[in-house]
Write an enzyme that holds these catalytic residues in place. Structure first.
Site, PDB file in Angstrom:
ATOM      1  N   HIS A  69      30.693 -54.540   9.696  1.00  0.00           N
ATOM      2  CA  HIS A  69      31.826 -54.529  10.621  1.00  0.00           C
ATOM      3  C   HIS A  69      33.062 -53.907   9.983  1.00  0.00           C
ATOM      4  CE1 HIS A  69      30.525 -57.303  14.063  1.00  0.00           C
ATOM      5  NE2 HIS A  69      29.436 -57.010  13.360  1.00  0.00           N
ATOM      6  N   GLY A  88      37.363 -47.149   7.153  1.00  0.00           N
ATOM      7  CA  GLY A  88      35.987 -47.421   6.759  1.00  0.00           C
ATOM      8  C   GLY A  88      35.875 -48.671   5.917  1.00  0.00           C
ATOM      9  N   SER A  92      39.956 -53.713   5.551  1.00  0.00           N
ATOM     10  CA  SER A  92      40.977 -53.965   6.579  1.00  0.00           C
ATOM     11  C   SER A  92      40.688 -55.230   7.375  1.00  0.00           C
ATOM     12  CB  SER A  92      41.101 -52.771   7.518  1.00  0.00           C
ATOM     13  OG  SER A  92      39.908 -52.556   8.253  1.00  0.00           O
ATOM     14  N   HIS A 197      18.812 -57.771  10.207  1.00  0.00           N
ATOM     15  CA  HIS A 197      18.447 -58.768  11.221  1.00  0.00           C
ATOM     16  C   HIS A 197      17.237 -59.603  10.785  1.00  0.00           C
ATOM     17  CE1 HIS A 197      20.572 -56.611  14.843  1.00  0.00           C
ATOM     18  NE2 HIS A 197      21.393 -57.021  13.897  1.00  0.00           N
ATOM     19  N   SER A 198      16.484 -59.100   9.799  1.00  0.00           N
ATOM     20  CA  SER A 198      15.322 -59.871   9.347  1.00  0.00           C
ATOM     21  C   SER A 198      15.734 -61.174   8.677  1.00  0.00           C
ATOM     22  CB  SER A 198      14.475 -59.035   8.372  1.00  0.00           C
ATOM     23  OG  SER A 198      15.143 -58.868   7.128  1.00  0.00           O
ATOM     24  N   ASP A 215      13.625 -63.122  13.868  1.00  0.00           N
ATOM     25  CA  ASP A 215      12.175 -63.130  13.702  1.00  0.00           C
ATOM     26  C   ASP A 215      11.767 -64.507  13.207  1.00  0.00           C
ATOM     27  OD1 ASP A 215      12.333 -63.286  10.878  1.00  0.00           O
ATOM     28  OD2 ASP A 215      12.159 -61.129  10.634  1.00  0.00           O
ATOM     29  N   THR A 217      10.563 -65.440  10.409  1.00  0.00           N
ATOM     30  CA  THR A 217      10.693 -65.706   8.980  1.00  0.00           C
ATOM     31  C   THR A 217      12.156 -65.534   8.567  1.00  0.00           C
ATOM     32  OG1 THR A 217      10.042 -63.400   8.552  1.00  0.00           O
ATOM     33  CG2 THR A 217       8.331 -65.093   8.348  1.00  0.00           C
ATOM     34  N   ASP A 222      11.845 -59.203   5.231  1.00  0.00           N
ATOM     35  CA  ASP A 222      10.496 -58.665   5.413  1.00  0.00           C
ATOM     36  C   ASP A 222      10.415 -57.838   6.691  1.00  0.00           C
ATOM     37  OD1 ASP A 222      10.342 -60.513   7.509  1.00  0.00           O
ATOM     38  OD2 ASP A 222       9.159 -61.942   6.356  1.00  0.00           O
TER      39      ASP A 222
END
Length: 317
Positions: A69, A88, A92, A197-198, A215, A217, A222
């Site tokens: 973010h 970037g 900030s 996201h895993s 997921d 796990t 993974d």
């Protein structure tokens, strides 16, 4: 600096050559670094790990989310229109927290923002540096998480990033790809970054089921995330009641009970511009690890002049 789509590895090599010494520097307690200015990061590491409890838990997940973010707040397109396009990976989101945390896209980052601010202020390191350092540490805390290079020396942010630069899970694939490509990331790099996201969970799209993983796990870096998203699901723009459950805007019904499926993940997994990379990551742990590490290293340099930074990667084991 406008970061184009050239190799992150070349940037890391430039920075490493600029700051490398011929022999390691002792930092005390048996710890060494390539240069003396990296030693402070061992103290930061200890406090970060105390915050994370040396686990791949909620604070570690939030630190990883914060790194994206903060870094994605960069738009050469806005700069070309004589507008401020953000700095970037400049911290900030910490320095101008009152402004940037008001953006709905940054909901839920309050705790990690102020925790990292306290540590950065304690040791006198920049906010941009601590955000990317904490993210690299968080990944290593997760089983299967690769090592992420860490370059230090980012200057302080000069202004809050403009609102609207963080992609949302209910955006179209066209909108998401246009946004990340404006920032300097390719579609393949975006798909690789979604490996985060895993080990992540959703908290704010559906607040009735906070902590629901992407997921089965959670906390393990993974390939299950990529494989699961390819399984059948269906989208209901919502919230709409159907078949005994409620789907919210940005959500797709997951094929497994206990999982949460983002509409954007579902769409990216099937779009012809991103499907091939998605499938390849679902079938190779090593490819997922290596491409994620490379994409993270590149993302951490968005808006930054790599030639002025120095390599402290060795601090992160």
């Amino acid at each position: 600096m406008k970061l184009s789509l050239f190799s992150t590895l070349s940037l890391v090599s430039i920075a490493a050559r600029a700051g490398a010494s011929s022999s390691p520097t002792s930092c005390g307690n048996g710890r060494t670094a390539s240069i003396a200015t990296c030693c402070i990061w061992y103290n930061v590491l200890d406090d970060i790990q105390d915050l994370f409890e040396r686990q791949c838990g909620d604070d570690a997940h939030d630190a990883l989310r914060l790194s994206f973010h903060d870094a994605i707040g960069f738009s050469p397109k806005l700069n070309s229109q004589q507008k401020f396009g953000g700095g970037g990976a400049d911290g900030s989101l910490i320095k101008f927290a009152a402004t940037e945390l008001a953006d709905p896209s940054n909901e839920g980052l309050e705790s990690i923002v102020f925790a990292e601010k306290d540590i950065a202020d304690k040791y006198g390191v920049s906010y941009g540096d601590i955000i990317q350092f904490a993210a690299a540490v968080s990944v290593r805390n997760c089983p299967g998480g690769p090592r992420i290079s860490f370059l230090a020396g980012r200057p302080d942010a000069i202004q809050a990033a403009p609102a609207g630069l963080v992609p949302n899970p209910f955006d179209s694939v066209d909108t998401i790809l246009a946004r990340v490509q404006d920032a300097g990331l390719t579609s393949d790099e975006l798909v690789s970054l979604l490996a985060s996201h895993s080990v992540g969970v959703q908290e704010h799209i559906d607040e009735s089921i906070p902590g629901t993983p992407f997921d089965l796990t959670p906390g393990v870096f993974d390939t299950n995330f990529y494989r699961d998203v390819l399984l059948p699901g269906f989208i209901i723009p919502g919230p709409v009641l159907g078949f005994g459950f409620t789907l919210h805007k940005g959500e797709v019904q997951a094929p497994f009970i206990g999982e949460f499926r983002l509409q954007s993940d579902f769409a990216l997994a099937r779009d012809p511009r991103t499907a091939s990379r998605w499938k390849s990551l679902g079938s190779s742990q090593s490819l997922m690890q290596s491409t994620f590490a490379t994409a993270m290293a590149k993302m951490a340099l968005l808006g930054q002049n790599a030639g002025t930074l120095y390599d402290c990667s060795s601090v992160i084991s």
